[in-house]
Design an enzyme around this catalytic site. Sequence first.
Site, PDB file in Angstrom:
ATOM      1  NE  ARG A 236      20.775  10.623 -27.518  1.00  0.00           N
ATOM      2  CZ  ARG A 236      20.883  11.899 -27.143  1.00  0.00           C
ATOM      3  NH1 ARG A 236      19.990  12.440 -26.363  1.00  0.00           N
ATOM      4  NH2 ARG A 236      21.883  12.637 -27.571  1.00  0.00           N
TER       5      ARG A 236
ATOM      6  CB  THR B 244      15.611   8.416 -19.761  1.00  0.00           C
ATOM      7  OG1 THR B 244      16.918   7.956 -20.126  1.00  0.00           O
ATOM      8  CG2 THR B 244      14.961   7.424 -18.817  1.00  0.00           C
TER       9      THR B 244
ATOM     10  CG  ASP C 224      27.907  11.231 -36.628  1.00  0.00           C
ATOM     11  OD1 ASP C 224      29.042  10.887 -36.220  1.00  0.00           O
ATOM     12  OD2 ASP C 224      26.864  10.796 -36.132  1.00  0.00           O
TER      13      ASP C 224
ATOM     14  CG  ASP D 221      28.663   8.264 -38.961  1.00  0.00           C
ATOM     15  OD1 ASP D 221      29.020   7.228 -38.348  1.00  0.00           O
ATOM     16  OD2 ASP D 221      27.471   8.557 -39.161  1.00  0.00           O
TER      17      ASP D 221
END
Length: 209
Positions: free
Chosen positions: A104, A108, A200, A203
């Site tokens: 990511r 932005t 997650d 994870d």
Amino acid sequence: MGKLYVFDHPLIQHKLTYIRDKNTGTKQFRQLVDEVAGLMAFEATRDLPLEEIEIETPVAKAKTKVIAGKKLGLVPILRAGLGMVDGILNLIPAAKVGHVGLYRDPETLQPVEYYAKLPSDIEDRDFIVLDPMLATGGSAVEAINSLKKRGAKSIKLMCICAAPEGVKVVQDAHPEVDIYLAALDAQLNDHGYIIPGLGDAGDRLFGTK
Ligand code: URA
């Protein structure tokens, strides 16, 4: 518009409950994701075309069916998508596996491709993009963009849990892509987690919490 399938098969729903449970440890979580991905692939490949061939059983000639020359490609989005690969390869061992890695952009907040390695005969394959979580939809859209810009013509998306927001983002960007889910959850929270979701996925798969 591509179709949206939410699998209500009891085995998928049962296993999903234990995937969601926060008390499920890494080993069992990984095993269950693997199993659910295999069960979902069973359903998601229902439309594979068949052709008739003739064989001989030990007692007679028989006209029977085989899959008609379809070449499949699995594309896990790194890293959590990796947890879905083996369960599908157990059913479809001849599938090729490409990989797409995205990060990511901190400014932005958009996903940016940092890695892509795909089968060379990309135009001839039917692809299934894999990611356990379809949250904002940004990664799935970008992974499908990666495939399309390299020439892929046939793409499905398979995720275990999705938020309605993510489904809409994918459907708006890639209206022809069929989406396969084990659950369509209620919403995203302010941190981009699916509610109720399963936490997650990366994870929990890799024990990096
Ligand atoms: N990615 C995850 O692993 N979990 C979520 O809930 C959303 C995105």
